[in-house]
Design a protein around this motif. Structure first.
Motif, mmCIF file in Angstrom:
data_model
loop_
_atom_site.group_PDB
_atom_site.id
_atom_site.type_symbol
_atom_site.label_atom_id
_atom_site.label_comp_id
_atom_site.label_asym_id
_atom_site.label_seq_id
_atom_site.Cartn_x
_atom_site.Cartn_y
_atom_site.Cartn_z
ATOM 1 N N ALA A 7 0.857 -1.188 0.000
ATOM 2 C CA ALA A 7 0.000 0.000 0.000
ATOM 3 C C ALA A 7 0.889 1.233 0.000
ATOM 4 O O ALA A 7 2.104 1.138 0.214
ATOM 5 C CB ALA A 7 -0.931 -0.014 1.211
ATOM 6 N N GLY A 8 0.295 2.371 -0.252
ATOM 7 C CA GLY A 8 1.083 3.598 -0.410
ATOM 8 C C GLY A 8 1.221 3.905 -1.888
ATOM 9 O O GLY A 8 0.762 3.136 -2.737
ATOM 10 N N PRO A 9 1.859 5.023 -2.220
ATOM 11 C CA PRO A 9 1.871 5.509 -3.604
ATOM 12 C C PRO A 9 2.593 4.599 -4.599
ATOM 13 O O PRO A 9 2.281 4.616 -5.787
ATOM 14 C CB PRO A 9 2.573 6.866 -3.504
ATOM 15 N N ASN A 10 3.560 3.798 -4.137
ATOM 16 C CA ASN A 10 4.300 2.963 -5.092
ATOM 17 C C ASN A 10 3.696 1.577 -5.270
ATOM 18 O O ASN A 10 4.225 0.761 -6.021
ATOM 19 C CB ASN A 10 5.751 2.798 -4.641
ATOM 20 N N ALA A 11 2.616 1.302 -4.560
ATOM 21 C CA ALA A 11 2.041 -0.041 -4.621
ATOM 22 C C ALA A 11 1.058 -0.117 -5.793
ATOM 23 O O ALA A 11 0.316 0.821 -6.049
ATOM 24 C CB ALA A 11 1.335 -0.356 -3.316
ATOM 25 N N LYS A 12 1.057 -1.239 -6.476
ATOM 26 C CA LYS A 12 0.180 -1.380 -7.642
ATOM 27 C C LYS A 12 -1.237 -1.781 -7.244
ATOM 28 O O LYS A 12 -2.077 -2.023 -8.098
ATOM 29 C CB LYS A 12 0.774 -2.408 -8.614
#
Ligand code: LLP
Length: 423
Positions: A162-167
């Motif tokens: 999770a978070g901005p870099n998670a797909k």
């Protein structure tokens, strides 16, 4: 020393290596059942209708799945073949909640969603762009959506989900819009899901409680903006296990209590009807019940000392993919065991230098024929295996509670490797 990490069923391993060709995986039924019971017990104490699922991707051997289902778990499936194998285990009515579980894939085409839906799985959609697919496959009465709550944690960076870099998952800012879309399509019952990381570090005692608080804030926001009431909250998996002897074990009682507190606080604060809690652990249920048992074939004393074994990273890729640490035990096979402990690396036979199942480890002195036991190989181990270099994958045995062995998967043959060739 954490006993949970250094323990292995030595007598059973010694009996097994006399009867079966190495390498093989050995799974301990008693430990598996104990893990299932401890997990359920910790949460059921605070959530009487707790609904546990097991993440099939961690270990999908059907004999293992049957035991887990007997212990009252349904399934978290992520692909059509996981749906298929779980459907073969029994009728929907046999499962704990008269559903077989939840389907959480990502980037799936409509055909995969339809397959899971027709098999009785509750669909958990990973993105807003997947919602229109429901028109194509038939709108279900009950839909869950996976939310990316904006933060995630894991021991290994690539396992932060999770978070901005998670797909994965619908950004929480888009959650209300997504629920309004499914509501307008005729969906009547709603679930919410998150999976923020795998093997969340054990020291993060407040992590699950904190993240649930955040998710319940999202639940309140959805209700306020759309009137949609969330009935089911799936907190995902990711519960860490100790891999190193110096690491503590996770206190599941403490985690369940922190989740209880988060529910009490947020439901009161936002006037929410309490959603039904679900979780879907994989590793916590199966990791420490499994051991990869191998034999020393070659010892190379060069720049460094390498102990070459008959298992390789194709059997258990975690060290080669993530640099993951797995505890190793040596059983000396000689009449008079001995020799000084020494620093060695355990190598497999794959032509990749990262095919080292342990690096620079102080172990008992090894000689050809000794047994090497690699711990924590019940989850994300066989299921991540592959056939690079034309290496075959090996057998799986179950150590039954009465001490007997059941062969639950045979080793592959050359013919298996080429079974899909058409000529
Ligand atoms: N639920 C979902 C939606 C998942 O994607 C996963 C894991 C789980 C549950 C179970 O996570 P667990 O409780 O086992 O941490 N291959 C990596 C782990 C990747 C996990 C992928 N998803 C490893 O060997 O560490």
């Amino acid at each position: 020393m954490n006993k949970q990490v250094i323990y292995y069923p030595e007598d059973a391993v010694l009996r097994a290596v006399k009867q079966f060709e190495t390498p093989f995986f050995l799974y301990d039924e008693a430990r598996l059942r104990e893990n299932c019971r401890n997990f359920k017990k910790a949460f059921s104490r605070h959530f009487p209708n707790f609904w546990p699922l097991y993440a099939v991707k961690a270990n999908s051997n059907p004999e293992i799945l049957k035991i887990i289902a007997e212990e009252g778990f349904d399934f978290d499936a992520s692909s059509p073949s996981e749906v298929w194998i779980t459907r073969k285990l029994g009728k929907t009515e046999d499962f704990a909640m008269s559903s077989i579980g939840m389907f959480t894939g990502n980037y799936n085409p409509a055909s995969e969603l339809k397959y899971a839906k027709d098999a009785g799985y509750l669909l958990n959609l990973d993105d807003i762009s997947m919602i229109p697919m429901l028109q194509e496959i038939g709108v279900s009465e009950f839909i869950s959506l996976r939310i990316n709550p904006g933060v995630g944690k894991a021991t290994i960076e690539s396992n932060v989900f999770a978070g901005p870099n998670a797909k994965y998952g619908i950004p929480f800012e888009q959650a209300a819009q997504a629920y309004a879309m499914v509501r307008d399509m005729g969906v009547k019952r709603f679930g919410i899901h998150m999976m923020t990381g795998s093997n969340v570090p054990i020291g993060e005692k407040n992590y699950f409680g904190d993240i649930i608080k955040k998710l319940l804030e999202v639940v309140a926001d959805i209700k306020e903006k759309t009137g949609v009431e969330i009935e089911l909250l799936n907190m995902g998996g990711g519960f860490g296990v100790p891999y190193r002897p110096e690491e503590d074990s996770l206190n599941m009682e403490e985690i369940a209590l922190s989740v209880r507190k988060a529910f009490d606080e947020q439901c009161e604060k936002y006037g929410l009807k309490e959603p039904h809690l679900m979780a879907e652990p994989g590793r916590w249920i199966t990791a420490d019940m499994g051991f990869l048992v191998s034999r020393v074939d070659v010892i190379k004393d060069g720049y460094k000392k390498f102990v070459g074994i008959d298992a390789s990273s194709n059997d258990m890729p975690r060290p080669s993919i993530y640099g993951a640490y797995h505890h190793v035990s040596v059983i000396q096979a000689r009449e008079s065991s001995g020799g000084k402990p020494e620093t060695v690396s355990i190598a497999g036979k794959i032509c990749e230098n990262n095919d080292q199942l342990a690096q620079d480890r102080e172990l008992l002195h090894c000689e050809v024929g000794d047994i090497i036991v690699i711990h924590n190989c019940g989850a994300h181990a066989y299921s991540m295996g592959h056939n690079y270099n034309g290496r075959l994958r090996h057998a799986e045995y179950l150590l039954r509670i009465d001490g007997s062995f059941a062969k639950i998967r045979r080793a592959e043959t050359f013919e298996d490797l080429y079974a899909t060739i058409l000529s």
